[in-house]
Design an enzyme around this catalytic site. Structure first.
Site, PDB file in Angstrom:
ATOM      1  CG  PHE A 180      -4.995  -4.394  -3.979  1.00  0.00           C
ATOM      2  CD1 PHE A 180      -4.357  -5.451  -3.800  1.00  0.00           C
ATOM      3  CD2 PHE A 180      -5.228  -3.383  -2.814  1.00  0.00           C
ATOM      4  CE1 PHE A 180      -3.865  -5.479  -2.123  1.00  0.00           C
ATOM      5  CE2 PHE A 180      -5.098  -3.885  -1.743  1.00  0.00           C
ATOM      6  CZ  PHE A 180      -5.025  -4.992  -1.066  1.00  0.00           C
ATOM      7  CG  ASP A 219      14.601  23.757  16.988  1.00  0.00           C
ATOM      8  OD1 ASP A 219      14.401  22.529  15.866  1.00  0.00           O
ATOM      9  OD2 ASP A 219      15.946  24.279  16.852  1.00  0.00           O
TER      10      ASP A 219
END
Ligand SMILES: O=c1[nH]cc([C@@H]2O[C@H](COP(=O)(O)OP(=O)(O)OP(=O)(O)O)[C@@H](O)[C@H]2O)c(=O)[nH]1
Length: 631
Positions: A522, A88
């Site tokens: 599709f 971090d």
């Protein structure tokens, strides 16, 4: 390369980087570490005021990020990793902690605070060693932090806003990226530069040295790892394990300096190196023993010129199934391999030597054998086999790329030149030839399987109950999703010819019943109902007009709150940074009417069909992920 024996200790371990930061991934990849990326879902919301010092906050956050991933992987039966690394990065100025800006105003607030001043950048790092005892996760946590001081010049408002509008500040601690445009804001840096970028590599190596080489009688006499051990010290520390010996040093050759040029010192050649460094022999001494200054050579350019030779060596070795033979029977001599695969001894020997030089094989007095990563990725039954994609690259992409010049001149695909057939007719072959169909499906499967976890964990998808993977082919991503989200049901929707051939690729095990296959087109047929529609490596095949047709169909069946998950290689807005993605866009040029797009381009396409809250996760690997919601 003096640091490698330390990193070599991680070679045989399953290492996970619990971070979505592409910079952290790059820093560790660049030094040859092999790891998986599983971004942490830990929210960075610890109460800052409860920490006596800012670095304690960064260290605790890094620890929680890594522990969350270790626990999730253990609980969800994803095989417990050996080591999880979390990090971090925060910026502190005037006793305030700055993290990543939430919007442009926030970035402005942060940059204004830093303007003209010195500030500190802290990165907290946690290295978690995991084991499983009676099915319980056991962890050993090692953590540390690094501080770097950075000073900004006095910057005008105009410059700050120009920088903010570049988009760079948004995913960076303190609202700037020192490695890119943000570097222009910086007057000086005191300390580790990579620490500012997001990962203190030097301190990390020292920690590994402490962990893996605890002080012995010999080295107690030396300083106790407050510096990275020297080459000699490393040799003394070496315990002779094979992983350490993967890192080979040759005196009297060349290494890359930061400018990408070669200088005379040492060759570095490792199978774990992310890029193959071309070894250019530059003698240190002439015949009379007099030192010569070695000429600087453009190693990067030479490497690119040779790139096709290396690719073809890999392709041919794969086509001849050399890696499969070596997995079963290695080590083998060239003569035995030539006998097995029916090739000439002299040609086979050269190919094997080239593969060894490229780090794909190991060569010893017993003969040639596969490296670990060759077993995993290049054998046809390896855990993450890319064999299908390698064969597809040789048989399909190579002929297309040889017509790249025409593609660039004409701006169109080159199927007719490469195969003497139009793309539409090639598609008919695909329908009729079982061999072509299976080769294509194996190629798509290998990439989908390799990238599935990255895509599936890019966002927390646990709120979705049903998903439909449009063009989901063999279902590799679908199966990964149901492992990670046991409450999810996934429908794989693809052309009938594809669906009819999926059985070979199906895994066994838990949750497989949650994946079903439906055939259809599709563009033409009704789409199955779902909360989440997935389009992985689909949109890049099509031009904008076709994408609009597809997205309007998805939008029509999506209820508010439903989402789309895209998985593609996402380009940066200026299309100048990621060479793999930029080359992939050339790959689309030679064979389709599609292209790779930037995050903003995808966002614009999605927003036109009512999809908002577009979030982009740059994974820095083969696929990035984009999630958006229908409003
Ligand atoms: O000069 C630079 N400074 C900082 C960065 C990048 O900023 C982020 C810091 O954020 P954090 O530590 O929270 O990490 P995330 O990106 O959110 O990823 P995790 O999944 O690990 O939480 C980090 O990406 C730095 O690389 C920079 O690039 N330049």
């Amino acid at each position: 390369m003096v640091l490698n024996p330390v990193l070599g200790k991680l070679v045989s371990k399953r290492v996970v980087l619990a971070s979505a930061s592409p910079r952290r991934q790059e820093i560790l990849t660049n030094v040859g570490l092999r790891f998986e990326v599983v971004p942490s879902w830990f929210k960075e919301t610890l109460e800052k005021s409860s920490f006596a010092a800012p670095y304690e906050y960064a260290v605790e956050t890094a620890k929680q990020k890594a522990l969350e991933v270790a626990n999730r992987m253990h609980v969800k039966h994803l095989r417990t990793p050996d080591v999880v690394i979390g990090a971090d990065t925060i910026v502190t100025v005037d006793e305030q902690i700055l993290e990543k800006p939430v919007d442009k105003q926030d970035a402005y607030r942060m940059l204004s605070r830093l303007n003209g001043k010195e500030h500190s950048v802290f990165t907290g790092v946690a290295i978690i060693h995991c084991s499983s005892k009676d099915n319980q996760l056991e962890t050993e946590v090692t953590d540390f932090y690094e501080e770097t001081k950075v000073k900004f010049s006095d910057l005008s408002e105009e410059l700050l806003w120009e920088y903010i509008h570049s988009g760079e500040p948004m995913d960076k601690a303190g609202g700037y990226g020192i490695q890119a445009l943000g570097g222009m804001l910086v007057e000086y840096v005191h300390g580790d530069f990579l620490n500012v970028v997001g990962f203190p590599l030097n301190h990390f190596c020292k920690k590994l040295a402490e962990l893996y080489y605890p002080p012995s009688k010999h080295n107690v006499q030396h300083k106790k790892y407050d510096s990275i051990p020297s080459v000699d010290t490393f040799e003394n520390l070496s315990d002779g394990e094979s992983e350490s010996s993967n890192f080979t040093e040759h005196k009297g050759a060349s290494k890359l300096d930061s400018s990408g040029m070669c200088s005379s010192e040492a060759i570095y050649n490792s199978e774990n190196s992310s890029s193959v460094t071309t070894a250019l022999m530059v003698p240190l001494e002439n015949q009379n023993g007099v030192s010569e200054s070695a000429a600087k050579l453009p190693s990067k350019i030479l490497e690119l010129m040779d790139g096709f030779r290396a690719s073809k060596a890999l392709f041919v070795a794969s086509k001849l199934k050399i890696f499969d033979h070596l997995k079963d029977k290695g080590p083998l001599k060239a003569v035995d391999i030539a006998d097995e695969v029916g090739t000439s001894v002299c040609g086979t020997e050269r190919l094997l030597d080239a593969c060894a030089g490229l780090g794909l094989l190991e060569k010893t007095t017993q003969g040639y054998s596969n490296t670990d990563s060759t077993n995993t990725y290049l054998t046809s039954d390896g855990e993450y086999s890319l064999h299908g994609y390698v064969i597809h690259s040789n048989d399909h992409l190579w002929p297309l790329f040889t017509n790249l010049e025409s593609a660039v001149k004409e701006g169109t695909r080159q199927n007719h030149r490469a195969f003497g057939k139009k793309a539409e007719d090639l598609f008919k072959d695909y329908y009729h030839s079982q061999e072509v169909k299976q080769r294509f499906m194996a190629a798509m499967h290998s990439i989908a399987h390799l990238t599935a976890r990255d895509v599936a964990t890019a966002f927390d998808l646990s709120r979705f109950r049903s998903a439909c993977d449009l063009g989901g082919c063999t279902g590799a991503l679908a199966h990964e999703l149901v492992q990670i989200y046991p409450n999810l049901k996934v429908t794989v929707f693809d052309l009938p010819e594809v669906i009819a051939n999926t059985s070979y690729f199906q895994p066994s095990g838990q949750h497989t019943a949650q994946v079903t296959f439906v055939s259809g087109d599709f563009f033409k047929d009704n789409l199955p109902e779902a909360d989440l529609y997935i389009l992985s490596r689909v949109l890049h095949d099509w031009p904008d007009e076709k994408i609009h047709v597809l997205l309007s169909k998805v939008s029509a069946v999506c209820k508010p709150g439903c989402g789309i998950l895209l998985a593609e290689m996402v380009l940066d807005d200026e299309k100048k940074n990621r060479s793999t993605a930029l080359l992939q866009s050339l790959n689309m040029l030679v064979q389709t009417e599609g292209k790779e797009r930037s995050g903003s381009e995808y966002q614009a396409l999605l927003e036109q069909h009512g999809f908002t809250n577009v979030k982009i996760r740059m994974r820095g690997n083969l696929l990035d992920a984009i999630l958006c919601v229908k409003t």
